[in-house]
Design a protein around this motif. Structure first.
Motif, PDB file in Angstrom:
ATOM      1  N   ALA A   1     -75.773 -53.073  14.409  1.00  0.00           N
ATOM      2  CA  ALA A   1     -75.203 -52.020  15.252  1.00  0.00           C
ATOM      3  C   ALA A   1     -76.263 -50.995  15.643  1.00  0.00           C
ATOM      4  O   ALA A   1     -76.325 -50.562  16.796  1.00  0.00           O
ATOM      5  N   ASN A   2     -77.104 -50.614  14.693  1.00  0.00           N
ATOM      6  CA  ASN A   2     -78.141 -49.636  15.014  1.00  0.00           C
ATOM      7  C   ASN A   2     -79.216 -50.230  15.917  1.00  0.00           C
ATOM      8  O   ASN A   2     -79.705 -49.559  16.821  1.00  0.00           O
ATOM      9  N   MET A   3     -79.565 -51.468  15.724  1.00  0.00           N
ATOM     10  CA  MET A   3     -80.593 -52.092  16.558  1.00  0.00           C
ATOM     11  C   MET A   3     -80.146 -52.172  18.013  1.00  0.00           C
ATOM     12  O   MET A   3     -80.922 -51.889  18.926  1.00  0.00           O
ATOM     13  N   ILE A   4     -78.898 -52.570  18.244  1.00  0.00           N
ATOM     14  CA  ILE A   4     -78.447 -52.722  19.633  1.00  0.00           C
ATOM     15  C   ILE A   4     -78.072 -51.382  20.275  1.00  0.00           C
ATOM     16  O   ILE A   4     -77.792 -51.330  21.473  1.00  0.00           O
ATOM     17  N   SER A   5     -78.132 -50.297  19.519  1.00  0.00           N
ATOM     18  CA  SER A   5     -77.698 -49.000  20.031  1.00  0.00           C
ATOM     19  C   SER A   5     -78.764 -48.227  20.797  1.00  0.00           C
ATOM     20  O   SER A   5     -78.458 -47.249  21.472  1.00  0.00           O
TER      21      SER A   5
ATOM     22  N   ALA B   1     -68.595 -48.486  14.073  1.00  0.00           N
ATOM     23  CA  ALA B   1     -68.584 -47.063  14.418  1.00  0.00           C
ATOM     24  C   ALA B   1     -69.244 -46.225  13.328  1.00  0.00           C
ATOM     25  O   ALA B   1     -70.033 -45.307  13.614  1.00  0.00           O
ATOM     26  N   GLU B   2     -68.927 -46.520  12.087  1.00  0.00           N
ATOM     27  CA  GLU B   2     -69.529 -45.784  10.967  1.00  0.00           C
ATOM     28  C   GLU B   2     -71.038 -46.010  10.915  1.00  0.00           C
ATOM     29  O   GLU B   2     -71.805 -45.089  10.624  1.00  0.00           O
ATOM     30  N   ALA B   3     -71.474 -47.224  11.218  1.00  0.00           N
ATOM     31  CA  ALA B   3     -72.907 -47.547  11.172  1.00  0.00           C
ATOM     32  C   ALA B   3     -73.686 -46.780  12.235  1.00  0.00           C
ATOM     33  O   ALA B   3     -74.755 -46.225  11.943  1.00  0.00           O
ATOM     34  N   VAL B   4     -73.160 -46.730  13.467  1.00  0.00           N
ATOM     35  CA  VAL B   4     -73.898 -45.999  14.504  1.00  0.00           C
ATOM     36  C   VAL B   4     -73.841 -44.491  14.261  1.00  0.00           C
ATOM     37  O   VAL B   4     -74.795 -43.779  14.570  1.00  0.00           O
ATOM     38  N   GLN B   5     -72.755 -44.012  13.668  1.00  0.00           N
ATOM     39  CA  GLN B   5     -72.692 -42.587  13.327  1.00  0.00           C
ATOM     40  C   GLN B   5     -73.738 -42.257  12.270  1.00  0.00           C
ATOM     41  O   GLN B   5     -74.439 -41.247  12.365  1.00  0.00           O
ATOM     42  N   GLU B   6     -73.853 -43.131  11.267  1.00  0.00           N
ATOM     43  CA  GLU B   6     -74.852 -42.938  10.215  1.00  0.00           C
ATOM     44  C   GLU B   6     -76.264 -42.952  10.812  1.00  0.00           C
ATOM     45  O   GLU B   6     -77.107 -42.122  10.459  1.00  0.00           O
ATOM     46  N   GLY B   7     -76.530 -43.896  11.725  1.00  0.00           N
ATOM     47  CA  GLY B   7     -77.838 -43.968  12.377  1.00  0.00           C
ATOM     48  C   GLY B   7     -78.142 -42.728  13.205  1.00  0.00           C
ATOM     49  O   GLY B   7     -79.270 -42.221  13.205  1.00  0.00           O
TER      50      GLY B   7
ATOM     51  N   ASP C   1     -76.738 -39.656  12.724  1.00  0.00           N
ATOM     52  CA  ASP C   1     -76.876 -38.528  11.799  1.00  0.00           C
ATOM     53  C   ASP C   1     -78.236 -38.528  11.106  1.00  0.00           C
ATOM     54  O   ASP C   1     -78.797 -37.463  10.827  1.00  0.00           O
ATOM     55  N   ALA C   2     -78.782 -39.714  10.831  1.00  0.00           N
ATOM     56  CA  ALA C   2     -80.074 -39.830  10.150  1.00  0.00           C
ATOM     57  C   ALA C   2     -81.257 -39.679  11.114  1.00  0.00           C
ATOM     58  O   ALA C   2     -82.405 -39.690  10.681  1.00  0.00           O
ATOM     59  N   GLY C   3     -80.970 -39.551  12.420  1.00  0.00           N
ATOM     60  CA  GLY C   3     -82.040 -39.396  13.401  1.00  0.00           C
ATOM     61  C   GLY C   3     -82.663 -40.707  13.842  1.00  0.00           C
ATOM     62  O   GLY C   3     -83.656 -40.709  14.564  1.00  0.00           O
ATOM     63  N   VAL C   4     -82.102 -41.832  13.421  1.00  0.00           N
ATOM     64  CA  VAL C   4     -82.602 -43.143  13.847  1.00  0.00           C
ATOM     65  C   VAL C   4     -82.280 -43.347  15.325  1.00  0.00           C
ATOM     66  O   VAL C   4     -83.099 -43.857  16.086  1.00  0.00           O
ATOM     67  N   LEU C   5     -81.094 -42.932  15.734  1.00  0.00           N
ATOM     68  CA  LEU C   5     -80.662 -43.041  17.127  1.00  0.00           C
ATOM     69  C   LEU C   5     -80.708 -41.669  17.780  1.00  0.00           C
ATOM     70  O   LEU C   5     -80.214 -40.697  17.209  1.00  0.00           O
TER      71      LEU C   5
END
Length: 182
Positions: free
Chosen positions: A109-113, A138-144, A146-150
């Motif tokens: 999810a984070n990679m494709i975001s 949804a939780e995964a992209v929110q975590e990404g 919030d962590a500044g990855v996305l």
């Protein structure tokens, strides 16, 4: 143009608050969010009929579709809507990704975001799994985010799961409103 201006005026009176939010189940949305979404659909329809450019994304942003079940109408409806808004459609296929080799939902999810405005998921094959997969995404992209990855958080939209088919529900609602008033 008068109709469009009227709809925009009505939208300004609503508290829609859907930016960076997901649409997973119809019954989790507020009355104003449902009404606002319907009005936006009507405005886009009116703009399209007037041959007015509806693109709001002009930077190469993606609209990712993840169909975990077969689809014709929903798949092409998503592609048409994404194109209307200026999104480039990218299909995500579990069998052609690292998910087939054990990549987690969080990683995928984070990679494709990156540069993605929305991830639209259809997962209705198995009771008890589709909605849970959408929530996990949804939780995964929110975590990404919030962590500044996305640098931005894509919205997750349910194109049908084992619990709800909100895009169909909205189409039905608009059809009834146009046909019978409302």
């Amino acid at each position: 143009m008068e109709k469009i201006e009227s709809i925009i005026k009505e939208l300004k009176e609503l508290n829609i608050d859907l930016y960076n939010k997901d649409w997973l189940r119809t019954w989790d949305m507020t009355q104003e969010q449902i009404e606002g979404t319907a009005k936006i659909a009507l405005a886009l329809e009116a703009l399209y009929k007037e041959n007015i450019d509806c693109r709001v994304f002009q930077n190469g942003s993606l609209g990712v579709s993840q169909f975990r079940d077969n689809s014709t109408r929903t798949r092409f409806s998503f592609a048409s809507a994404a194109a209307l808004l200026g999104l480039q459609v990218q299909d995500f296929d579990d069998t052609k990704s690292q998910a087939a080799h054990g990549e987690t939902v969080r990683e995928g999810a984070n990679m494709i975001s990156f540069l993605t405005e929305c991830i639209d998921i259809r997962d209705d094959k198995f009771v008890g799994e589709g909605h849970e997969f959408q929530v996990e995404t949804a939780e995964a992209v929110q975590e990404g985010f919030d962590a500044g990855v996305l640098h931005q958080r894509p919205s997750i939209v349910n194109l049908q799961c084992d619990q709800d088919h909100p895009t169909q529900a909205m189409c039905d609602l608009l059809h009834f409103a146009k046909t019978y008033g409302g």
